[in-house]
Design an enzyme around this catalytic site. Structure first.
Site, mmCIF file in Angstrom:
data_model
loop_
_atom_site.group_PDB
_atom_site.id
_atom_site.type_symbol
_atom_site.label_atom_id
_atom_site.label_comp_id
_atom_site.label_asym_id
_atom_site.label_seq_id
_atom_site.Cartn_x
_atom_site.Cartn_y
_atom_site.Cartn_z
ATOM 1 N N CYS A 49 5.495 1.338 -26.022
ATOM 2 C CA CYS A 49 6.098 1.744 -27.285
ATOM 3 C C CYS A 49 6.398 3.240 -27.373
ATOM 4 C CB CYS A 49 5.199 1.273 -28.429
ATOM 5 S SG CYS A 49 6.019 1.189 -30.048
ATOM 6 N N GLU A 55 3.498 -5.543 -27.692
ATOM 7 C CA GLU A 55 2.337 -4.664 -27.867
ATOM 8 C C GLU A 55 1.342 -5.238 -28.879
ATOM 9 O OE1 GLU A 55 1.449 0.012 -29.156
ATOM 10 O OE2 GLU A 55 3.348 -0.945 -29.730
ATOM 11 N N LYS A 85 -2.411 3.050 -23.370
ATOM 12 C CA LYS A 85 -1.329 3.855 -23.934
ATOM 13 C C LYS A 85 -1.677 5.340 -23.897
ATOM 14 C CE LYS A 85 1.647 3.675 -28.067
ATOM 15 N NZ LYS A 85 1.813 2.956 -29.362
#
Length: 269
Positions: free
Chosen positions: A144, A41, A110
């Site tokens: 994540c 990431e 995200k």
């Protein structure tokens, strides 16, 4: 199929240096026989959130050209982790995925922003699933903190994903959560989970321990606590076998869940 996991030591705010290092590892992975290569990431900037106006990739153009060129030249699929990008006056944490022809097959920002790292103060959240195919492999990708939201990953699996890619910058103090959550997501979705975390110095406190987990929950590989490239053989064909042996998808009762979700949205606690 061989998966190349790049557990990169991301240099805080050093964009050119990070691109150079990523290219070195991508080329090494391809030379080692990797067919799918995965990055962590925010590998272009690290969490230099306050510096995004000067560091973020404008419309992701540099990253897209970089990954597309390497994917086509080396004839490899690249799950490009995620990078900080700028679109107009807004910033996103975005994952780009390219197939071995150099074609963009997945783009995802995200969806769940991590407040403990102030993401919500600097970034805009995405709102679309990240489903794509790499050859004949049906895949999905999240980033994540997303793994703490099982319904989001299940949505990808319900759309056909047999492997979930998870680039991350998951910190050392909560690394046990990382391991447990990844195994749970693999088991409950009966899919592979390929998760690539970053490495950093002790001040930034990221210690890798990337993972490849099979649909039964067995850990096929765990990364060390240093920068490394690992090339791991994965047999995606076992997904169908696992889903046949325990028919979780056939036994679901979505009508019940819809009512639960409705009640929870009205009163979450």
């Amino acid at each position: 199929m061989k998966i190349g996991c790049i557990q990169l030591n991301v240099r805080f705010g050093k964009v050119d240096e990070n691109f150079e290092r990523a290219e070195q590892f991508i080329r090494q992975a391809a030379q080692g026989g990797a067919e799918i290569i995965v990055l962590p990431e925010m590998w272009n900037t690290g969490y230099a959130l306050e510096k995004l106006p000067e560091l973020a990739d404008e419309n992701g153009e540099r990253t897209k050209q970089f990954l597309s060129f390497l994917a086509k030249e080396l004839s490899v699929h690249i799950v490009g982790g995620s990078v900080a990008i700028r679109v107009g006056d807004e910033f996103f944490n975005t994952m780009y995925t390219f197939n071995k022809e150099g074609e963009l097959v997945g783009e995802y920002s995200k969806a769940h922003l991590f407040r403990l790292m102030d993401e919500h103060l600097y970034l805009q959240a995405g709102d679309k699933l990240n489903r794509f195919a790499l050859g004949d492999i049906e895949a999905g990708g999240v980033i994540c903190y997303d793994i703490r939201f099982p319904e989001w990953l299940r949505s990808h699996a319900l759309q056909g994903a047999k492997v979930l890619f998870v680039p991350a910058q998951w910190p050392t103090p909560r690394i046990d959560h990382w391991k447990t959550l990844l195994q749970a997501r693999a088991i409950e979705n009966q899919c592979f989970v390929i998760a690539v975390n970053r490495i950093a110095n002790k001040v930034e406190n990221f210690n890798g321990q990337s993972m490849i987990i099979q649909p039964w929950g067995e850990v096929l590989w765990t990364g060390a606590e240093n920068e490394e490239l690992a090339i791991i053989e994965v047999d995606f064909s076992i997904v169908d076998e696992v889903r046949t042996r325990i028919p979780v998808y056939d036994d679901r009762r979505p009508n019940l869940y819809e009512e639960v979700v409705k009640v929870a949205s009205e009163k979450p606690f």
